[in-house]
Design an enzyme around this catalytic site. Structure first.
Site, PDB file in Angstrom:
ATOM      1  N   ASP A   1      -3.675   1.738  -1.652  1.00  0.00           N
ATOM      2  CA  ASP A   1      -3.381   0.514  -2.065  1.00  0.00           C
ATOM      3  C   ASP A   1      -1.914   0.235  -2.121  1.00  0.00           C
ATOM      4  O   ASP A   1      -1.381  -0.619  -2.973  1.00  0.00           O
ATOM      5  CB  ASP A   1      -3.878  -0.133  -3.220  1.00  0.00           C
ATOM      6  CG  ASP A   1      -5.630   0.060  -3.347  1.00  0.00           C
ATOM      7  OD1 ASP A   1      -6.083  -0.631  -2.241  1.00  0.00           O
ATOM      8  OD2 ASP A   1      -6.012   0.541  -4.119  1.00  0.00           O
TER       9      ASP A   1
ATOM     10  N   LYS B   1      -0.292  -3.932   5.704  1.00  0.00           N
ATOM     11  CA  LYS B   1       0.732  -4.908   6.182  1.00  0.00           C
ATOM     12  C   LYS B   1       1.872  -4.099   6.885  1.00  0.00           C
ATOM     13  O   LYS B   1       2.477  -4.690   7.899  1.00  0.00           O
ATOM     14  CB  LYS B   1       1.474  -5.427   4.810  1.00  0.00           C
ATOM     15  CG  LYS B   1       2.958  -6.303   5.110  1.00  0.00           C
ATOM     16  CD  LYS B   1       3.514  -6.666   3.826  1.00  0.00           C
ATOM     17  CE  LYS B   1       5.196  -6.595   4.384  1.00  0.00           C
ATOM     18  NZ  LYS B   1       6.194  -7.265   3.542  1.00  0.00           N
TER      19      LYS B   1
ATOM     20  N   HIS C   1      -7.679  -3.070   3.737  1.00  0.00           N
ATOM     21  CA  HIS C   1      -6.254  -3.168   4.232  1.00  0.00           C
ATOM     22  C   HIS C   1      -5.989  -4.912   4.037  1.00  0.00           C
ATOM     23  O   HIS C   1      -6.792  -5.750   4.682  1.00  0.00           O
ATOM     24  CB  HIS C   1      -5.843  -2.553   5.550  1.00  0.00           C
ATOM     25  CG  HIS C   1      -5.785  -1.271   5.117  1.00  0.00           C
ATOM     26  ND1 HIS C   1      -5.605  -0.371   6.362  1.00  0.00           N
ATOM     27  CD2 HIS C   1      -5.592  -0.464   4.396  1.00  0.00           C
ATOM     28  CE1 HIS C   1      -5.586   1.027   5.882  1.00  0.00           C
ATOM     29  NE2 HIS C   1      -5.842   0.761   4.523  1.00  0.00           N
TER      30      HIS C   1
ATOM     31  N   ARG D   1     -23.377  19.566   9.715  1.00  0.00           N
ATOM     32  CA  ARG D   1     -23.365  19.635  10.989  1.00  0.00           C
ATOM     33  C   ARG D   1     -24.573  18.934  11.582  1.00  0.00           C
ATOM     34  O   ARG D   1     -24.519  17.846  12.553  1.00  0.00           O
ATOM     35  CB  ARG D   1     -23.091  20.904  11.679  1.00  0.00           C
ATOM     36  CG  ARG D   1     -21.801  21.345  11.335  1.00  0.00           C
ATOM     37  CD  ARG D   1     -21.569  22.681  11.203  1.00  0.00           C
ATOM     38  NE  ARG D   1     -22.458  23.302  10.073  1.00  0.00           N
ATOM     39  CZ  ARG D   1     -22.428  24.465   9.674  1.00  0.00           C
ATOM     40  NH1 ARG D   1     -22.149  25.461  10.474  1.00  0.00           N
ATOM     41  NH2 ARG D   1     -23.338  24.864   8.571  1.00  0.00           N
TER      42      ARG D   1
ATOM     43  N   GLN E   1      -6.006   5.240   2.246  1.00  0.00           N
ATOM     44  CA  GLN E   1      -5.987   5.810   0.926  1.00  0.00           C
ATOM     45  C   GLN E   1      -4.418   6.368   0.581  1.00  0.00           C
ATOM     46  O   GLN E   1      -3.788   5.956   1.487  1.00  0.00           O
ATOM     47  CB  GLN E   1      -7.090   6.790   0.779  1.00  0.00           C
ATOM     48  CG  GLN E   1      -8.501   6.393   0.568  1.00  0.00           C
ATOM     49  CD  GLN E   1      -9.207   6.048   2.029  1.00  0.00           C
ATOM     50  OE1 GLN E   1      -9.084   6.673   2.773  1.00  0.00           O
ATOM     51  NE2 GLN E   1      -9.890   5.049   2.026  1.00  0.00           N
TER      52      GLN E   1
ATOM     53  N   THR F   1     -11.125  10.981  -2.505  1.00  0.00           N
ATOM     54  CA  THR F   1     -12.181  10.440  -1.601  1.00  0.00           C
ATOM     55  C   THR F   1     -12.404  11.839  -0.930  1.00  0.00           C
ATOM     56  O   THR F   1     -11.978  12.812  -1.294  1.00  0.00           O
ATOM     57  CB  THR F   1     -11.370   9.352  -0.908  1.00  0.00           C
ATOM     58  OG1 THR F   1     -12.502   9.158  -0.049  1.00  0.00           O
ATOM     59  CG2 THR F   1     -10.380  10.083   0.042  1.00  0.00           C
TER      60      THR F   1
ATOM     61  N   SER G   1       9.608  -3.849   0.651  1.00  0.00           N
ATOM     62  CA  SER G   1       8.970  -4.913   1.152  1.00  0.00           C
ATOM     63  C   SER G   1       8.864  -5.958  -0.168  1.00  0.00           C
ATOM     64  O   SER G   1       8.858  -5.516  -1.212  1.00  0.00           O
ATOM     65  CB  SER G   1       7.309  -4.627   1.274  1.00  0.00           C
ATOM     66  OG  SER G   1       6.392  -5.684   1.136  1.00  0.00           O
TER      67      SER G   1
HETATM   68  P1  IMP Z   1     -14.800   6.867  -2.161  1.00  0.00           P
HETATM   69  O1  IMP Z   1     -13.734   7.310  -1.313  1.00  0.00           O
HETATM   70  O2  IMP Z   1     -15.680   5.650  -2.062  1.00  0.00           O
HETATM   71  O3  IMP Z   1     -15.903   8.115  -2.371  1.00  0.00           O
HETATM   72  O4  IMP Z   1     -14.069   6.856  -3.665  1.00  0.00           O
HETATM   73  C1  IMP Z   1     -13.515   7.953  -4.283  1.00  0.00           C
HETATM   74  C2  IMP Z   1     -12.398   7.646  -5.102  1.00  0.00           C
HETATM   75  O5  IMP Z   1     -11.313   7.152  -4.244  1.00  0.00           O
HETATM   76  C3  IMP Z   1     -12.550   6.109  -5.994  1.00  0.00           C
HETATM   77  O6  IMP Z   1     -11.752   6.429  -7.108  1.00  0.00           O
HETATM   78  C4  IMP Z   1     -12.049   5.154  -5.086  1.00  0.00           C
HETATM   79  O7  IMP Z   1     -11.557   3.839  -6.020  1.00  0.00           O
HETATM   80  C5  IMP Z   1     -10.880   5.793  -4.472  1.00  0.00           C
HETATM   81  N1  IMP Z   1     -10.561   5.072  -3.323  1.00  0.00           N
HETATM   82  C6  IMP Z   1     -11.303   5.225  -1.963  1.00  0.00           C
HETATM   83  N2  IMP Z   1     -10.594   4.613  -1.189  1.00  0.00           N
HETATM   84  C7  IMP Z   1      -9.691   3.849  -1.635  1.00  0.00           C
HETATM   85  C8  IMP Z   1      -8.751   2.897  -1.206  1.00  0.00           C
HETATM   86  O8  IMP Z   1      -8.538   2.535   0.140  1.00  0.00           O
HETATM   87  N3  IMP Z   1      -7.667   2.694  -2.077  1.00  0.00           N
HETATM   88  C9  IMP Z   1      -7.880   2.892  -3.220  1.00  0.00           C
HETATM   89  N4  IMP Z   1      -8.765   3.790  -3.954  1.00  0.00           N
HETATM   90  C10 IMP Z   1      -9.634   3.926  -3.041  1.00  0.00           C
HETATM   91 MG    MG Z   2      -6.468  -1.107  -0.432  1.00  0.00          MG
END
Ligand code: IMP
Ligand code: MG
Length: 460
Positions: free
Chosen positions: A15, A20, A51, A151, A232, A247, A446
């Protein structure tokens, strides 16, 4: 001839505003009007990413949020989906909407694995089975990557769009039967539903199946513009983030090149850093501060684009940024949300206390490296002369991303016009010290949510 080969990645917990910035890179390529194509490529993650971009069309500001499609979709560029993406075909088709014609303009690697409804279901179920919650987005990402590593339960896109799909799906569900039944799923019914849900989607996407590594090399050799869009942020990387609260994908920039057939040395890697880090989901964030959070979170509209959850906001943490920058092998940094800290005093973390703090009699240790367990950090060392840094004077007139009326836009446009040297002294001093500490140059700031509300240090 200018060929734009940019990569945009995140330096914190996601985030940061990558969407952007990626859109701006694509926009800039299109403005060259040189008869070359522009392609925006995703290389990892899936619909856990959200996004957001604001774009002005005929005087009206539109908000665009993508999850499956690379941000280029907002600008009508060519799109690429890499082999390590957790690809949700239903979500992509929804984001494509009624768009007239994508033929020849979307490339999905034949190797890209397909994410199904049962991955999402298992994501939710596994979270309920865990003692320590991760706070996933529930988009199926963890179970998807488990299947990729397993796999035999992974379904590549080429198989998904072929006649071999029904048999493959049946085999996969058979293998996953025990877990699915434990989660309360009727496997027969699931097979039927999955086939039905995907019938039209498979048909719509079949022609986009490509040997992506070869196609991208052709783009490159042809002098076309390529934007690689990360999702991420480094602190959520499966190996290098705040494990286990991360993640499931490998999101560091060097991984992208291993799967896309492109070379690192051809690209400029921009790491996007939000002035203040945020976190949505569980896990430690040492510079979190309740008071600072209260001053920023509501005004800045810090709410997850994928989940609608509030994002926790903390003071700048330069230790994390410094480390993320070298792990990504970033060439430069782009700072976002500078408009959201007007009137606030910032301080920047440059060290962590472990096991007690200075003078508390507990013999704490001050470290300047990011440790495995950020939860063990008992305090943050804010370098004294970095205390009380006011980047902008208040009031927060540029604060809320939804506050995008014409007057504010004009103000921002004037700031963009004014350029880097016209930015407030407080901000420029901050960046000077930041860059010195982080070891990479900040190339742009930005100052608003919309496309091109960004002040560049150099004319590119
Ligand atoms: P998952 O990727 O859905 O398994 O989430 C695992 C962790 O990553 C959690 O804390 C989510 O909030 C965080 N997370 C996953 N994708 C994003 C993202 O695009 N932005 C912010 N946090 C993310
Ligand atoms: Mg985001």
């Amino acid at each position: 001839m200018t060929q734009i080969l940019d990569m945009i990645v995140g330096g914190q917990w996601g985030d940061e505003g990558k969407g952007k910035i990626a859109a701006e890179a694509a926009w800039r390529a299109q403005q060259l009007n040189d008869g070359k194509r522009t392609v925006v490529v995703r290389y990892q993650g899936g619909c856990n990413a959200g996004h957001t971009l604001y774009i002005l069309i005929e005087g009206k500001l539109h908000k665009i949020v993508t999850h499956a499609a690379p941000m280029g979709i907002a600008l009508n560029t060519d799109l690429g989906i890499g082999p390590d993406v957790a690809f949700d075909p239903v979500a992509l088709v929804n984001e494509m909407g009624e768009h007239p014609d994508y033929s020849g303009r979307i490339m999905i690697s034949e190797r890209t694995g397909v994410l199904f409804g049962y991955h999402k279901l298992l994501d939710g179920w596994r979270e309920t089975q865990r003692a320590g919650k991760i706070g996933t987005t529930g988009r199926g990402i963890g179970p998807f990557y488990v299947d990729a590593a397993m796999r035999s339960t992974h379904i590549p896109f080429a198989v998904y769009v072929s006649d071999a799909f029904p048999k493959k799906l049946e085999e996969v569900l058979q293998q996953k039967r025990m877990e699915l039944e434990a989660a309360g799923v009727d496997v027969r019914e699931l097979f039927r539903e999955t086939m039905e849900e995907h019938e039209a989607v498979r048909e719509r996407l079949a022609s986009f199946c490509e040997r992506l590594e070869y196609r991208l090399r052709e783009y490159h050799e042809n002098g076309d513009h390529i934007i690689i869009e990360g999702a991420q942020g480094a602190m959520l990387d499966r190996n290098m983030g705040t494990i286990p609260d991360v993640t499931s994908s490998q999101l560091l920039a060097p991984h992208a090149f291993a799967t896309l057939g492109l070379r690192r040395e051809d690209f400029t890697i921009y790491m996007v850093e939000k002035v203040y880090p945020t976190r949505v989901g569980n896990g430690p964030m040492p510079t979190y501060d309740a008071e600072f959070n209260a001053a920023v979170q509501p005004n800045a509209g810090e709410v997850g684009a994928s989940t609608g959850r509030d994002r926790r906001c903390g003071y700048p943490d330069w230790l994390i940024v410094q480390r993320s920058a070298f792990l990504h092998d970033a060439d430069a940094i782009i700072i976002t949300r500078a408009d959201n800290v007007q009137g606030l005093d910032l301080k920047a973390g440059v060290g962590y206390w472990i096991g007690g703090q200075l003078n508390d009699g507990m013999g704490g240790e001050l470290i300047d490296e990011v440790p495995l367990d950020l939860g063990a950090v008992t305090g943050v060392f804010y370098k004294p002369d970095h205390f009380g840094w006011r980047l902008w004077e208040g009031p927060q007139d540029l604060s809320h991303p939804e506050a995008v009326d014409a007057e504010l836009r004009d103000k921002r446009a004037a700031k963009v016009q004014g350029g880097f040297d016209a930015l407030p002294d407080g901000l420029r001093t901050y960046l000077w010290r930041h860059d010195e500490f982080v070891g990479k140059p900040t190339m742009a700031v930005s100052i608003g949510p919309a496309l091109n509300e960004t002040v560049w240090r150099v004319d590119r």
